[in-house]
Design a protein around this motif. Structure first.
Motif, PDB file in Angstrom:
ATOM      1  N   ARG A  23     -38.485  13.062  50.023  1.00 15.35           N
ATOM      2  CA  ARG A  23     -37.622  13.404  48.663  1.00 15.35           C
ATOM      3  C   ARG A  23     -36.834  15.263  49.506  1.00 15.35           C
ATOM      4  N   ASN A  24     -37.478  15.872  50.155  1.00 18.13           N
ATOM      5  CA  ASN A  24     -36.666  16.979  50.567  1.00 18.13           C
ATOM      6  C   ASN A  24     -35.369  16.379  51.439  1.00 18.13           C
ATOM      7  N   PHE A  25     -35.535  15.211  51.940  1.00 17.46           N
ATOM      8  CA  PHE A  25     -33.972  14.736  52.693  1.00 17.46           C
ATOM      9  C   PHE A  25     -33.070  14.258  51.670  1.00 17.46           C
ATOM     10  N   LEU A  26     -33.573  13.528  50.892  1.00 19.28           N
ATOM     11  CA  LEU A  26     -32.485  13.455  49.928  1.00 19.28           C
ATOM     12  C   LEU A  26     -31.969  14.792  49.473  1.00 19.28           C
ATOM     13  N   GLU A  36     -24.878  14.012  44.596  1.00 22.46           N
ATOM     14  CA  GLU A  36     -26.144  14.601  45.268  1.00 22.46           C
ATOM     15  C   GLU A  36     -27.338  14.185  44.523  1.00 22.46           C
ATOM     16  N   ALA A  37     -28.299  14.750  45.488  1.00 25.47           N
ATOM     17  CA  ALA A  37     -29.614  13.918  44.436  1.00 25.47           C
ATOM     18  C   ALA A  37     -29.515  14.953  43.312  1.00 25.47           C
ATOM     19  N   MET A  46     -34.760   9.372  56.258  1.00 23.10           N
ATOM     20  CA  MET A  46     -35.066  10.251  57.942  1.00 23.10           C
ATOM     21  C   MET A  46     -33.894  10.112  58.259  1.00 23.10           C
ATOM     22  N   PRO A  47     -33.540  12.065  59.101  1.00 19.68           N
ATOM     23  CA  PRO A  47     -31.943  12.312  59.199  1.00 19.68           C
ATOM     24  C   PRO A  47     -31.771  11.576  60.877  1.00 19.68           C
TER      25      PRO A  47
END
Length: 149
Positions: free
Chosen positions: A35-38, A68-69, A135-136
């Motif tokens: 979620r943080n990556f989103l 954006e998210a 994931m990045p």
């Protein structure tokens, strides 16, 4: 520009479905790190579309982040398998992003092929125990994967 890898089961959303739709919402992510990556994604970022939990898992194509998210509406949807009973309109911990189709690869870049490439040794997808759905991807890894198609 950051690059990403996002996993989906083809029965849920396949690259061919995204191609037909053109654009859709990527939702249902229920892991805090993913979620943080989103939330780090920005309009225009590119991602590898990875087919997971299927007979031939692998990278199936490329998509683009649109906007954006924002709070994930599936967390509040009583009919959704991604319903979070603890989420509310005021406090929804989950995020979604809109994605657009860019390209479907002629053939899946399957997991076995990716694992055999020394230039991808640091790709998060290939790390033992990494089960994140978002994931990045480093610029060098992005270029190495593109060279395989």
């Amino acid at each position: 520009m950051p690059f990403w890898l996002m996993k989906s089961e083809p029965e849920e959303l396949a690259i061919s479905t995204l191609q037909k739709l053109g654009q859709t919402r990527w939702d249902g992510v229920r892991n805090y790190q993913a979620r943080n990556f989103l939330r780090e994604m920005r309009d225009g970022d590119l991602f590898f579309f990875y087919h997971s939990s299927c007979p031939r898992p692998g990278i199936a194509g490329i998509g683009r982040i649109v906007g954006e998210a924002y709070p994930d509406p599936s967390a509040l949807d009583q009919r959704s398998p991604y319903l979070d009973p603890k989420a509310s309109m005021e406090k929804n911990p989950w995020s979604a992003v809109d994605v657009r189709f860019v390209e479907a690869f002629a053939d899946i870049l399957d997991l076995t092929n990716l694992r055999g490439r020394p230039e991808l040794a640091d790709l998060a997808l290939l790390k033992k125990g990494n089960r994140l759905s978002v994931m990045p991807v480093a610029e060098e890894e992005w270029a190495a994967v593109l060279a395989l198609r």
